[in-house]
Design an enzyme around this catalytic site. Structure first.
Site, PDB file in Angstrom:
ATOM      1  N   TYR A  23      41.369  -8.918  24.070  1.00  0.00           N
ATOM      2  CA  TYR A  23      40.435  -7.798  23.972  1.00  0.00           C
ATOM      3  C   TYR A  23      41.188  -6.481  23.800  1.00  0.00           C
ATOM      4  CZ  TYR A  23      37.141  -4.215  25.518  1.00  0.00           C
ATOM      5  OH  TYR A  23      36.380  -3.085  25.605  1.00  0.00           O
ATOM      6  N   GLU A  82      45.749  -3.949  38.852  1.00  0.00           N
ATOM      7  CA  GLU A  82      46.466  -4.248  37.618  1.00  0.00           C
ATOM      8  C   GLU A  82      45.506  -4.673  36.513  1.00  0.00           C
ATOM      9  OE1 GLU A  82      49.606  -4.709  34.943  1.00  0.00           O
ATOM     10  OE2 GLU A  82      49.569  -3.688  36.869  1.00  0.00           O
ATOM     11  N   TYR A  85      38.665  -7.927  34.937  1.00  0.00           N
ATOM     12  CA  TYR A  85      38.105  -8.554  33.742  1.00  0.00           C
ATOM     13  C   TYR A  85      36.871  -9.347  34.117  1.00  0.00           C
ATOM     14  CZ  TYR A  85      37.687 -11.368  29.512  1.00  0.00           C
ATOM     15  OH  TYR A  85      37.220 -11.968  28.371  1.00  0.00           O
ATOM     16  N   GLY A  92      27.482  -6.894  32.580  1.00  0.00           N
ATOM     17  CA  GLY A  92      26.168  -6.343  32.870  1.00  0.00           C
ATOM     18  C   GLY A  92      25.505  -7.016  34.061  1.00  0.00           C
ATOM     19  N   GLY A  94      26.813  -7.125  37.105  1.00  0.00           N
ATOM     20  CA  GLY A  94      27.243  -6.516  38.361  1.00  0.00           C
ATOM     21  C   GLY A  94      28.538  -7.067  38.925  1.00  0.00           C
ATOM     22  N   GLY A  96      31.756  -6.757  37.783  1.00  0.00           N
ATOM     23  CA  GLY A  96      32.837  -5.771  37.809  1.00  0.00           C
ATOM     24  C   GLY A  96      32.670  -4.812  38.972  1.00  0.00           C
ATOM     25  N   TYR A 130      33.643   3.284  34.959  1.00  0.00           N
ATOM     26  CA  TYR A 130      34.419   3.796  36.092  1.00  0.00           C
ATOM     27  C   TYR A 130      33.927   5.173  36.532  1.00  0.00           C
ATOM     28  CZ  TYR A 130      37.694   0.057  34.829  1.00  0.00           C
ATOM     29  OH  TYR A 130      38.271  -1.144  34.543  1.00  0.00           O
TER      30      TYR A 130
END
Length: 157
Positions: A23, A82, A85, A92, A94, A96, A130
């Site tokens: 990615y 570090e 992912y 979408g 939740g 992350g 973020y």
């Protein structure tokens, strides 16, 4: 569900590291093997940690790999993230945010005063994510890195 990674998760985390590198348009730079990752996370001198996100079926859909840093100004440890992912099909959902929440919880519980990471400047979806969590860019700092030949040259006697 967010949980600490186990040795059984290493192949999945390794595969997602490769997915993340692809990615980020840098797959050719990935050198880590599953054995190296297992040693870094669970070996005798382990210095890195990982958490995984599982979906409702119990399948691992994301991970956060982190280690401790130290602030000389504050006099306490912090967490350096570090890699974060989440597989595209699970984004979408939740995961992350849940992974970051767990790292923030660890910081608060242990008295760490920082949770920090780097993000590629072109990754606007991550930057917006973020910022929505309250994270702020450290624009006055520039990251420097020594690797490969430059590191070897400087490290020679």
């Amino acid at each position: 569900m967010i949980r600490a990674a186990t040795p059984a998760d290493v192949p999945l985390v390794h595969a997602m590291i490769r997915d993340l590198a692809e990615y980020e348009k840098a797959l050719e730079e990935v050198r880590v093997t599953e054995e190296q990752l297992r040693e870094a996370l669970f070996g005798e001198r382990a210095a890195a940690f990982a958490h995984v996100a599982e979906d409702e079926r119990g399948e691992v859909v994301g991970f956060a790999l982190w280690f401790l840093n130290f602030s000389t100004w504050r006099g306490v440890h912090g967490i350096y993230l570090e890699d974060l992912y989440v597989r595209p099909e699970a984004r979408g959902g939740g995961y992350g945010k849940a992974l970051l929440r767990e790292l923030a919880r660890i910081c608060v519980e242990r008295g760490y005063e920082r949770l920090e990471w780097s993000v590629l400047d072109w990754n606007t979806s991550s930057i917006n994510f973020y910022k929505a969590l309250g994270a702020r860019p450290q624009d006055e700092w520039t990251v420097y890195r020594l690797t490969d030949g430059a590191l070897a040259e400087l490290g020679r006697d």
